[in-house]
Scaffold this motif. Structure first.
Motif, short mmCIF file in Angstrom:
data_model
loop_
_atom_site.label_atom_id
_atom_site.label_comp_id
_atom_site.label_asym_id
_atom_site.label_seq_id
_atom_site.Cartn_x
_atom_site.Cartn_y
_atom_site.Cartn_z
N LYS A 41 -3.16 12.11 13.20
CA LYS A 41 -2.70 10.96 13.77
C LYS A 41 -3.38 9.69 13.53
CE LYS A 41 -1.67 14.30 17.73
NZ LYS A 41 -0.32 14.18 17.51
N VAL A 42 -4.59 9.77 13.44
CA VAL A 42 -5.37 8.40 13.12
C VAL A 42 -5.49 8.20 11.72
CG1 VAL A 42 -7.50 7.43 13.70
CG2 VAL A 42 -6.69 8.82 15.35
N GLY A 43 -5.70 9.17 10.74
CA GLY A 43 -6.01 9.04 9.37
C GLY A 43 -7.50 9.46 8.97
N ARG A 44 -7.38 9.64 7.86
CA ARG A 44 -8.92 10.32 7.34
C ARG A 44 -10.22 8.98 7.24
NH1 ARG A 44 -4.50 13.39 7.20
NH2 ARG A 44 -4.49 14.99 5.95
N ARG A 45 -9.42 7.85 6.73
CA ARG A 45 -10.47 6.73 6.78
C ARG A 45 -10.96 6.04 8.24
NH1 ARG A 45 -9.15 1.09 6.75
NH2 ARG A 45 -11.07 -0.14 5.74
N SER A 46 -10.06 6.21 9.01
CA SER A 46 -10.49 5.71 10.56
C SER A 46 -11.55 6.69 11.08
CB SER A 46 -9.30 5.43 11.18
OG SER A 46 -8.72 4.36 10.86
N VAL A 47 -11.18 8.15 10.95
CA VAL A 47 -12.00 9.06 11.58
C VAL A 47 -13.43 9.15 10.72
CG1 VAL A 47 -12.22 11.38 11.76
CG2 VAL A 47 -10.17 10.41 12.27
N LEU A 48 -13.55 8.83 9.30
CA LEU A 48 -14.68 8.80 8.76
C LEU A 48 -15.45 7.55 9.14
CD1 LEU A 48 -16.46 10.07 6.44
CD2 LEU A 48 -15.57 8.28 4.94
N ILE A 49 -14.97 6.47 9.17
CA ILE A 49 -15.60 5.24 9.65
C ILE A 49 -16.34 5.28 11.18
CG2 ILE A 49 -15.41 2.92 10.43
CD1 ILE A 49 -13.44 2.54 8.17
N LEU A 50 -15.44 5.91 12.13
CA LEU A 50 -15.94 6.11 13.37
C LEU A 50 -16.96 7.02 13.47
CD1 LEU A 50 -12.59 5.96 15.27
CD2 LEU A 50 -14.39 4.21 15.37
N SER A 51 -16.69 8.27 12.72
CA SER A 51 -17.90 9.34 12.87
C SER A 51 -19.09 8.84 12.07
CB SER A 51 -17.12 10.45 12.02
OG SER A 51 -18.08 11.50 11.77
N SER A 52 -19.15 8.32 11.00
CA SER A 52 -20.22 7.71 10.23
C SER A 52 -20.95 7.00 10.94
CB SER A 52 -20.12 7.46 8.96
OG SER A 52 -19.19 6.38 8.70
N PHE A 53 -20.21 6.11 11.52
CA PHE A 53 -20.93 5.09 12.28
C PHE A 53 -21.88 5.48 13.56
CE2 PHE A 53 -21.45 1.71 15.66
CZ PHE A 53 -21.91 0.75 15.07
N ALA A 54 -21.16 6.43 14.27
CA ALA A 54 -21.54 7.02 15.59
C ALA A 54 -22.98 8.02 15.32
CB ALA A 54 -20.65 8.02 16.22
N THR A 55 -22.64 8.76 14.15
CA THR A 55 -23.87 9.55 13.72
C THR A 55 -25.06 8.93 13.37
OG1 THR A 55 -22.35 10.95 12.49
CG2 THR A 55 -24.34 11.10 11.86
N THR A 56 -24.77 7.45 12.59
CA THR A 56 -26.03 6.55 12.54
C THR A 56 -26.75 6.26 13.82
OG1 THR A 56 -24.78 5.60 10.65
CG2 THR A 56 -26.74 4.26 11.39
N ILE A 57 -25.83 5.72 14.63
CA ILE A 57 -26.52 5.31 16.00
C ILE A 57 -26.94 6.70 16.52
CG2 ILE A 57 -25.95 4.80 18.41
CD1 ILE A 57 -25.56 2.58 16.43
N CYS A 58 -26.59 7.75 16.49
CA CYS A 58 -27.28 9.07 17.10
C CYS A 58 -28.57 9.35 16.54
CB CYS A 58 -26.42 10.15 17.08
SG CYS A 58 -24.98 10.26 18.19
N ALA A 59 -28.80 9.09 15.06
CA ALA A 59 -29.94 9.27 14.27
C ALA A 59 -30.85 8.60 14.78
CB ALA A 59 -29.73 9.33 12.90
N ALA A 60 -30.44 7.03 15.12
CA ALA A 60 -31.44 6.21 15.60
C ALA A 60 -31.95 6.68 17.25
CB ALA A 60 -30.83 4.84 15.92
N THR A 110 -28.78 6.83 5.29
CA THR A 110 -27.99 7.55 4.63
C THR A 110 -26.48 7.32 5.25
OG1 THR A 110 -28.56 9.60 5.44
CG2 THR A 110 -29.18 9.00 3.37
N ASN A 111 -26.09 7.74 6.41
CA ASN A 111 -25.21 7.79 7.33
C ASN A 111 -24.45 6.18 7.36
OD1 ASN A 111 -24.60 10.40 8.51
ND2 ASN A 111 -26.90 10.28 9.20
N PHE A 112 -25.29 5.33 7.50
CA PHE A 112 -24.81 3.92 7.44
C PHE A 112 -24.28 3.68 6.06
CE2 PHE A 112 -25.13 -0.81 6.93
CZ PHE A 112 -24.44 -1.09 8.11
N MET A 113 -24.70 4.31 4.91
CA MET A 113 -24.03 4.16 3.75
C MET A 113 -22.70 4.75 3.72
SD MET A 113 -27.24 4.66 1.27
CE MET A 113 -26.31 4.91 -0.52
N THR A 114 -22.69 5.93 4.38
CA THR A 114 -21.24 6.39 4.38
C THR A 114 -20.23 5.85 4.98
OG1 THR A 114 -22.39 8.53 4.32
CG2 THR A 114 -20.01 8.51 5.17
N PHE A 115 -20.82 4.86 6.12
CA PHE A 115 -20.03 3.98 7.09
C PHE A 115 -19.46 2.75 6.03
CE2 PHE A 115 -20.14 -0.05 9.15
CZ PHE A 115 -19.13 0.16 9.98
#
Length: 538
Positions: free
Chosen positions: A383-402, A488-493
């Protein structure tokens, strides 16, 4: 041909015939006036789902191998349940240093790397289904070695051999499920691999609560063999990949296999497309002498862009995504969350002996949350697309790691636990399973075997490094353990924002046409991908 008369198909049929869904247009009747649906754009059906589940049992087993060593880790390596004793020739524990334990844990992904190195070529030679059968021998052998281990060396070899099974499964399961799926079910089935791995981890942790004490942890390792034997029997009842059969000249078998996967649907147009795609792949690769099989170009030609279509950006994307999945730190949470949380909550030796501890129960919850996250991610992906899901997921993972770093620095145990839960949730909902989709969605058939094998080997080697250094980093930098994973997660973002190809609703031919060429920026925060003008055959 009989028509699968479900409410979903009736609604879709009506929409198509009223001109609301021109992309999925169908023919209402065949030459005999019998209603039927074009199988190319059908929804997920029961036959297809069952076949995907049977294939993905290999991934459940991999998850079991990964998760089974987490909760009983302190019992095995530090003899936390009591001093070492021998019963019937087996020790109650196998004491070792944290560095050696990191090596034992890391040997599973190292074995997976070894398996991935030959899995693509072997699956192209023997077939996806048969390769999954052969692969279960590694799971059985690894389980027997681990559950009867009397030394560090034997346990290490057992973990390595089980890891070979994981490496083969990582490549072959995703390939099989992608090749048997329809366009409309591809995103959902593509997430099956990660979902089944997470479920395997979760199930192993549930069982671990009752089997963590000596000598019951041995039973925990032995269960992997039972899973492998059960799957081998079930594999006799599912068809081989139609795409593999066509590529090897087995036309009639391929048609029968496709019909079994599309019960009640008209496969004539889908099968014609399949024949056309494979025929076109002979031009991208090379045709064999009898023109019935595809001879794949060497890996170096694909990587260097020396094939007829320059695939360098797509190959880079596949390799980067598989690398990023493991450098996120998520597998470190799967392997070592019990130890990390035991330190976070300052559990004493006496408290650690009282199984289940709060750290073990929290670890169990992390696995359950991950399974729910993958299901949600699979639902929204198309529904959303691979790219959008990856962007949201990797950004949120970066915040959680912090947040994990902040909670560790402030010594707030509940904050660390909550951040780890959220970290695992947002990772598994996107960045955790999208890499398993990428090779089969982005690469033409002639490049799929070699590049997916290379990508899986990169994935497994990265996991080995992370698994090995995670406990070492934990001792060395303590509360700053997740700082490297913020980076590393921010690089994925950033990759998602600027370089990620979008495959939502597109054939491989359309993706190749749109993203062929050298490695480059293909998108920006406010840019839309250009639409292909005339897709090349893939």
């Amino acid at each position: 041909m009989a028509f699968a008369d479900t409410s979903d198909n009736r609604a879709w049929l009506s929409a198509a015939n009223n001109g609301k869904d021109k992309k999925y247009a169908i023919s209402e009747t065949d030459e005999h006036g019998i209603s039927h649906v074009d199988s190319r754009y059908s929804r997920l059906n029961r036959s297809l789902l069952l076949c995907a589940i049977v294939a993905a049992i290999s991934s459940i087993n991999c998850g079991w191998v990964i998760g089974s060593i987490n909760i009983p880790s302190l019992v095995i390596e530090e003899c936390a349940s009591g001093p070492e004793t021998w019963t019937n020739g087996f020790p109650s524990c196998i004491p070792m240093s944290s560095t050696l334990w990191g090596l034992v844990v890391g040997l599973t992904p190292l074995g997976a790397w070894a398996g991935s190195m030959f899995s693509g070529i072997a699956a192209d030679r023997f077939g996806r289904k048969r390769m999954l059968m052969y692969n279960n021998a590694f799971y059985v052998a690894g389980a027997l070695l681990s559950c009867t281990a009397t030394s560090i060396a034997q346990l290490s070899i057992g973990r390595f051999v089980s890891g070979i099974g994981c490496g083969v499964a990582a490549n072959v399961v995703s390939t099989y499920n992608s090749e048997v799926s329809t366009v409309r079910s591809r995103g959902f089935l593509g997430g099956f691999q990660q979902l089944m791995i997470i479920l395997g981890v979760f199930f192993s942790q549930v069982v671990s609560i009752g089997l963590s004490n000596a000598p019951l942890w041995r039973v925990l390792f032995a269960i992997s063999a039972a899973i492998a034997i059960g799957q081998t029997l079930l594999l006799f009842f599912i068809p081989e990949s139609p795409k593999f059969l066509v590529s090897n000249g087995s036309i009639e078998e391929s048609q029968a296999a496709l019909q079994k996967l599309r019960k009640g649907l008209d496969i004539s147009m889908e099968f014609d497309d399949l024949l056309t795609t494979i025929e076109a792949s002979k031009d991208g690769g090379q045709a064999s002498k009898d023109d019935s099989q595809i001879l794949k170009p060497p890996m170096w030609q694909v990587i260097s862009g020396k094939t007829e279509v320059d695939l360098r950006h797509l190959v880079f994307s596949v390799l980067f995504l598989m690398l990023s999945q493991q450098w996120s730190g998520a597998k470190g949470v799967m392997f070592y969350s019990t130890e990390v949380l035991s330190k976070t909550f300052h559990l004493s030796d006496d408290e650690i002996k009282q199984i289940p501890t709060i750290a073990q129960l929290l670890t169990l919850g992390i696995g359950g949350v991950g399974a729910v996250a993958v299901i949600i991610g699979m639902y929204i992906l198309d529904k959303v697309g691979r790219r959008s899901v990856l962007i949201l997921s990797s950004f949120a993972t970066t915040i959680c790691a912090a947040l994990i770093v902040v909670g560790s620095k402030l010594d707030i145990g509940p904050m660390v636990a909550a951040a780890m839960y959220l970290f695992n949730f947002v990772f598994q909902a996107g960045a955790g399973f999208i890499p398993y989709l990428c090779a089969s969605e982005l690469l033409p058939y002639y490049a799929l075997g070699s590049i997916s094998g290379l990508a899986t080997s990169v994935n497994c080697l990265t996991l080995f490094v992370v698994s090995f250094i995670f406990p070492i980093l934990d001792k060395a930098i303590g509360e700053y353990l997740f700082v490297p994973f913020i980076v590393t997660n921010f690089m994925t973002f950033l990759f998602g924002v600027f370089m990620m190809p979008e495959a939502k609703g597109k054939s491989v031919a359309e993706v190749v046409h749109e993203y062929k060429g050298p490695v480059r920026f293909v998108a920006g925060p406010f840019n839309k991908h250009r639409q292909p003008e005339s897709p090349v055959a893939a």
